[in-house]
Each structure stands twice: as C-alpha cells, then as structure tokens.
Design an enzyme around this catalytic site. Structure first.
Site, mmCIF file in Angstrom:
data_model
loop_
_atom_site.group_PDB
_atom_site.id
_atom_site.type_symbol
_atom_site.label_atom_id
_atom_site.label_comp_id
_atom_site.label_asym_id
_atom_site.label_seq_id
_atom_site.Cartn_x
_atom_site.Cartn_y
_atom_site.Cartn_z
ATOM 1 N N ALA A 111 0.762 -1.123 -0.076
ATOM 2 C CA ALA A 111 -0.049 -0.165 0.201
ATOM 3 C C ALA A 111 0.843 1.300 0.076
ATOM 4 C CB ALA A 111 -1.095 0.007 1.222
ATOM 5 N N PRO A 112 0.383 2.400 -0.774
ATOM 6 C CA PRO A 112 -0.676 2.427 -1.656
ATOM 7 C C PRO A 112 -0.834 1.858 -2.788
ATOM 8 C CG PRO A 112 0.698 4.445 -1.374
ATOM 9 C CD PRO A 112 1.387 3.615 -0.574
ATOM 10 N N GLY A 113 0.388 1.322 -3.380
ATOM 11 C CA GLY A 113 0.147 0.704 -4.713
ATOM 12 C C GLY A 113 1.270 1.191 -5.750
ATOM 13 N N LYS A 115 4.582 0.675 -6.186
ATOM 14 C CA LYS A 115 5.607 -0.516 -6.796
ATOM 15 C C LYS A 115 4.640 -1.479 -7.514
ATOM 16 C CE LYS A 115 9.188 1.309 -4.343
ATOM 17 N NZ LYS A 115 8.212 2.327 -4.049
ATOM 18 N N GLU A 133 -0.774 -6.249 1.538
ATOM 19 C CA GLU A 133 -0.672 -5.153 2.726
ATOM 20 C C GLU A 133 -1.115 -5.572 3.772
ATOM 21 O OE1 GLU A 133 0.884 -2.119 2.885
ATOM 22 O OE2 GLU A 133 -0.006 -2.260 5.056
ATOM 23 N N ASP A 160 -0.011 -11.239 7.058
ATOM 24 C CA ASP A 160 1.104 -11.087 7.788
ATOM 25 C C ASP A 160 2.273 -11.661 7.009
ATOM 26 O OD1 ASP A 160 2.501 -10.062 10.396
ATOM 27 O OD2 ASP A 160 3.306 -11.843 9.876
ATOM 28 N N ASP A 177 9.246 -3.525 0.044
ATOM 29 C CA ASP A 177 9.668 -2.185 0.040
ATOM 30 C C ASP A 177 9.418 -1.748 1.396
ATOM 31 O OD1 ASP A 177 9.999 0.289 -0.818
ATOM 32 O OD2 ASP A 177 8.043 0.976 -1.280
ATOM 33 N N CYS A 230 13.046 3.928 1.787
ATOM 34 C CA CYS A 230 13.241 5.086 1.667
ATOM 35 C C CYS A 230 14.079 5.976 2.745
ATOM 36 C CB CYS A 230 11.974 5.935 1.375
ATOM 37 S SG CYS A 230 10.678 5.792 2.503
#
Ligand code: SAM
Length: 451
Positions: A111-113, A115, A133, A160, A177, A230
């Site tokens: 989420a949010p999508g 990648k 997610e 999970d 990510d 990030c």
C-alpha cells in the site's frame, strides 16, 4: 531535539557519512521536492511534454504540481503520481529477470500501490502479481489504485509476512519495500521528520529483519528478492542485508547504473546497494538492493482441492463478448460476482485463494442480479474491456468532473442501458441510461469531494 532542519543525531550520522557533501545535502532540503508521474502504458497514447526519469521507461517529471484531482484521466488510471527515485525498482526487474518468462511476483509491503502498479506495467500478461498489505485499513487505497491500473493478473491480499510460509518456494520475485524510518522523505513530508528518532531507526531495523526472515521460505531457489527503503540509515539497509547473507545462502546482485544518474553505489562481497540522495538525483532519498536465493527450498505442490466456481454457459457466453481475448481469460463466479482472471495462472490462483486472505482477485466484471449482468466499476477501468460491446459516452472536462463528483448528468441520449463514460479516451466508469434520467454509477467512496 532538532538543530536547524534535522534532528541532531541525524546530522551527526549523516555529516560523518556524507563528509563534504553535507552542505549540498542540507541545501537540497530547502528546495521544493520534484513532481513526477509514472504513465500507465496500457492507457496512455502520448507522453506528456516533460522530462523523462532516466531510470524508468514510464516516469516523467512535471514542471509544477497540477491539481491531479481535477484531471479526469488521473481517476481513470492513466498515470500514478510517484516519487522518481522509487521508480528505480524497474532497473532491478528489467536487469535481473527474463521478460519473456511468466513470473509469480509478490509485492509484500504494497500500500498504497506505487510499486505494484509499476510491477504490473513491467511483468507480462501471463505473469501474476500478489500485492499484499498487512494493515487492513490500507488495503482500500491499494485496491482502488490496483483497480484504476486495470490489470486482471493481480490478487490483493491482507496477510502478515509469515502467512506466506504456507506457500513455500512459490514466488520467483519478492519485492520488499520495507516500512522504514523515512529519512528520505524529510523534504517531501514534514511528518517523517517529526516521527524520526534513533529508537525508531533501530525498531524499524529489527522489524525489517523479521520481515526478511518470515518471508524467506516463500521465495524459490534461484528467486529474486528486491529490498528497498526510503531511508539512509545503514542499520535499515546495508547492515540488514549483511545480516541476511549471514543467515541464508544468497548471491548479491549488481545492477548497471549510468554515472550521470547520480546514484551512489555501495559494493562489497556481501552486498551491492544503490542509494539515492536528493542533492545528487532529481528525486527523494531511496535505497535498493537485490539478491538471489541460493538455499534449497522445497516448493509448494500447487495442488489444491479448492476449485474456483465458474459461471453457467449463458453468463459465460455473454461476458465473453465483453472482454478482449476471452480465450486467454478464466471467468470465475464468487458471491454472485463474475471475475476475470488469467487462464494460465489458475493453479497458482487456487493455491493463493486457499492460503491467503483475499481482498480482491483479478477484475470484477459484473454482479448477477435476477439473471442480468450489472457491470462493475473495476471493469470500466479494465484494460481488457471490449468497448465495442457497450455504448461509449465521451464527456468534456466539465461533465467528466461532474460525473466524478457523482453529480446528476443531463445528456440527450436515445439508447438505453449501461454505458461507458470516457474522457480523452480514458474510461471513467458507468452510467445507466433510463427512460427519463441517467443514473451515475460512480462509486460513492471514490467520488471527488473537493469544491
Ligand atoms: N510499496 C508501497 C508503494 O510503493 O506505494 C509503499 C510501502 S510503505 C514504504 C511500507 C508498507 O509496509 C506500508 O504500507 C505498511 O503498512 C507496511 N507494513 C508495516 N508494517 C509491516 C510489517 N510488519 N510487515 C509487512 N508490511 C508492513
């Protein structure tokens, strides 16, 4: 405690890491963050007249930030607003996988999508993406973005990482990510700065190791893991990946990176990593590293007693007219809904449905009501829709915005029934043309609320 722009502990660490580049790094944070979008190649005819993101085929910089909300094509999935550095994922996939083979891909933290939609544009139509997610409340925006992108070779799950151990050796590629301390977002998002502390960095690092460890059995022998964050902290990046090399048999992978891209490369025998700094690239802070799994991994047998139900012949005949290349698709009936899925990937889909918590699978085409098909919104946005099977109403900008606000449309139409509404050739949704009015079928939850 903060000093100037950044927390003191962050300054101390990054001054040591960056040395004489520190003033440039700091100065970059006083500049506005670049604005970039990634086009949906299945829905865009013309590239916008702006500059390309050098490491992505579909990424473009915009000179300023327009009101995306007021652009109907944004709602129709023509592009995704995405920070440029994170589009580097494309290089890992393009350089490290064979684009002619069909892949089973997991986007674990989806989420949010950003990648996931990118992956859907990169993998072939016979490949399958599981877009997962763990936080349930975040699956709504993920599902919305996936539906707007319009592909049917995708399943959105809410699990999970350790749940994927029910599918050992299942995936060819796993993109992680990872949730991180977000140092790379300091310029773009003031909340990232507020939430930062050394404790958060080490908490994130421990969580990232747990995620890597939990998901490891789901990757095939020879499978690819693409790890990204990030953030700059080596605790959340290099140190975690060195730890991974100590735990498992992995082959660190290197990517070809052009020097003019400004990407900082970290190379040693245990890992190769690619770090993006906002003073060196036109983008935010980002880190990516890729590995191949060498451990012997027993694989999931794929056999499942769960057989997905198919609709009856009459319904199947009808929906086959609605889609392009119906011979490549499977039609599935679930809770009175007909869904479109890639035919070649049904064994994997059955295993996924049996073992994971599904939020959406493929594209919802229609609901069956009193033996009639009521088309679903996701199908309007689908790249598989056969427009010749429907009345298509091309709206101008103002009418398209009215439609997206779920307003009342007054149009002079003679043909009754469900009609596809478009703007600039991008489908936006359905209306039902009745005798004396037009029902706007745009989903209430998605409507534009801005005045
Ligand atoms: N990949 C997304 C994109 O490109 O739009 C961004 C993902 S964001 C960096 C990290 C995601 O990991 C968040 O959606 C967060 O909810 C999820 N997450 C948080 N804790 C997690 C955990 N323990 N395991 C897996 N995912 C987690």
């Amino acid at each position: 405690m903060t000093e100037g722009l950044f927390p003191r502990a962050f300054i101390k660490r990054e001054q040591a890491n960056l040395g004489d580049q520190w003033p440039e790094f700091e100065a970059a944070h006083k500049l506005p963050a670049p604005v970039s979008i990634r086009m949906n190649p299945a829905k865009s005819k013309i590239a916008p007249a702006v500059h390309r993101v050098p490491w992505s085929t579909y990424g473009f910089y915009l000179e300023s930030r327009p009101s995306f909300t007021m652009d109907p094509t944004f709602h129709g999935g023509r592009y995704y607003v995405q920070e440029a550095s994170s589009m580097f994922l494309e290089q890992a996939l393009a350089q490290l996988t064979d684009s002619t083979t069909s892949l089973t891909v997991l986007d674990l933290c989806a989420a949010p999508g950003g990648k996931s939609t990118h992956l859907l544009s990169l993998i072939g139509k016979d490949s399958l993406l599981v877009s997962n997610e763990v936080i349930q409340s975040r699956t709504a925006i993920l599902s919305e973005n996936i539906q707007k992108w319009g592909h049917s070779n995708v399943v959105v799950t809410n699990n999970d990482p350790k749940d994927f151990q029910r599918l050992p050796g299942f995936f060819d590629v796993i993109a992680i990510d990872a949730p991180c301390s977000g140092e790379g977002l300091f310029r773009k998002d003031p909340n990232a700065l507020k939430g930062w502390s050394e404790e958060v960095v080490s908490l994130c690092s421990r969580r990232q190791r747990r995620i890597l460890n939990d998901i490891w059995p789901a990757l095939k022998t020879g499978g690819l893991v693409i790890y990204s964050t990030c953030t700059y902290s080596s605790e959340e990046n290099e140190e975690n990946l060195r730890w991974l090399s100590g735990q498992y048999q992995v082959e660190p992978l290197t990517l070809k990176v052009k020097s003019e891209w400004g990407v900082h490369t970290i190379n040693d025998e245990s890992m190769s990593g690619y770090r993006f700094f906002p003073h060196r690239v036109r983008g935010e802070g980002f880190f990516l590293s890729a590995f191949r799994k060498l451990d012997q991994q027993p694989e999931h047998g794929l056999y499942s007693k769960t057989r997905l139900q198919e609709p009856g012949k009459k319904i199947t005949d009808e929906v086959q007219q609605w889609v392009l290349k119906p011979e490549e698709k499977s039609f599935i009936l679930h809770n009175d809904q007909v869904r479109l899925l890639p035919k070649k990937r049904m064994p994997e889909l059955q295993a996924i449905v049996k073992n994971l918590r599904i939020i959406l699978a493929g594209t919802a085409i229609a609901t069956i009501k009193h033996e009639k098909l009521i088309p679903k919104h996701a199908f309007a946005l689908s790249v598989d829709i056969n427009r010749d099977a429907f009345q298509v109403i091309a709206l101008d900008h103002d009418l398209a915005i009215d439609y997206l606000r779920k307003g009342v449309l007054t149009l002079n139409l003679s043909k009754r029934g469900f009609a596809l509404v478009t703007f600039d050739d991008v489908a936006l949704g359905w209306v039902n043309v009745l005798e004396n009015r037009i029902n706007n079928l745009y989903p209430s939850d998605w409507r534009i609320r801005m005045s």
